[in-house]
Motif scaffolding. Structure first.
Motif: not given
Length: 218
Positions: A197-218
Motif C-alpha cells: 500500500a505504501s509503495a502504491k502511494e509512492k508509485f501509483p502508475d507502476s506496472p511492476l507494482l501492479r503485477t506484484v499486487g495481482q500475483r499476491l492478491g492485494f
C-alpha cells in the motif's frame, strides 16, 4: 561538446518526439562521421528508455561493428538483450566488459541479478554480486540484487536486511516491489500488504507494482 549534442534529441524525446530525435541524431552523424558512435549510443539509449529493446539492440549492433570493445555499447547491448531473451549473448558481453573494465561494478551486478532473477546458477550469481558489492558497497541497485539473491536462496532474514539497506539509499518501484515479495514469502503477509500500500502511494502508475499486487492478491 558531447553533452551539448545530447540535449536537443533528449529534449525531443521527453516531448514524445522519438522519431524526430532519431532524425536529428542521424543528420548529426552524417555531418560529423567521426562522432557516429556517440550519436548511436544516444539513439540506442533513447530507444531503450522508450521500451523498444529490439530497435535499441539493432543500433548497438552497428556500433559494435565500428568499435567491438566499446564498453558502453557492450553493456547497453547486454541490458537490451535480456528482455529479448538473448541470455547467452547478454552474458558474453557482460563478461567482456568485466575483462575490459574490471572495476565496473554494474557489469557484475547485471549478470548476478539476471541469474538470480531467472532463479538459475545461483552459485555463480553469489560471487558476481559479492564482487559488485565490494566495488560499490553503497549502491542501492547492488544491495537490491543481493537481497533478491538471498530471497531466491530462501534466506528471508538476510534478504530483508539487504532490501532495507537498499531502500535506505533509494526508494524506487523495483526495490519496493522486491520488499513486498520478500516480506510475503517470509510469511509476514500483513507487513507485505502494508508495504504494498505504501509503495502504491509512492508509485501509483507502476506496472511492476501492479503485477506484484495481482500475483499476491492485494
Amino acid at each position: 561538446e558531447q553533452e551539448g549534442l545530447r540535449l536537443p534529441p533528449v529534449r525531443l524525446f521527453k516531448q514524445g518526439k522519438l522519431a524526430d530525435a532519431r532524425r536529428l541524431l542521424s543528420s548529426a552523424a552524417s555531418r560529423q562521421p567521426d562522432s557516429t558512435v556517440q550519436f548511436q549510443l544516444v539513439e540506442a539509449d533513447l530507444l531503450r528508455m522508450a521500451d523498444k529493446p529490439a530497435e535499441s539492440f539493432e543500433v548497438l549492433e552497428l556500433t559494435l561493428v565500428l568499435e567491438p570493445d566499446n564498453t558502453e555499447a557492450l553493456y547497453m547491448s547486454a541490458m537490451v538483450a535480456e528482455p529479448l531473451k538473448k541470455y547467452d549473448l547478454m552474458e558474453q558481453r557482460l563478461r567482456r566488459v568485466m575483462v575490459l573494465k574490471p572495476d565496473y561494478a554494474q557489469a557484475y551486478n547485471a549478470l548476478g541479478y539476471s541469474l538470480a532473477d531467472r532463479n538459475t546458477r545461483l552459485e555463480e550469481a553469489a560471487p558476481l554480486l559479492d564482487k559488485a558489492l565490494s566495488l560499490a558497497p553503497d549502491d542501492a541497485a547492488i544491495l537490491d540484487s543481493v537481497a533478491w539473491l538471498k530471497f531466491r536462496q530462501g534466506d528471508f532474514a538476510g534478504a530483508i536486511e539487504m532490501i532495507q539497506r537498499a531502500m535506505a539509499k533509494l526508494e524506487d518501484a523495483e526495490i519496493l516491489s522486491h520488499h513486498v515479495e520478500i516480506l510475503h514469502a517470509s510469511g509476514d503477509k500483513e507487513a507485505a500488504r502494508s508495504a504494498y500500500a505504501s509503495a502504491k502511494e509512492k508509485f501509483p502508475d507502476s506496472p511492476l507494482l501492479r503485477t506484484v499486487g495481482q500475483r499476491l492478491g492485494f
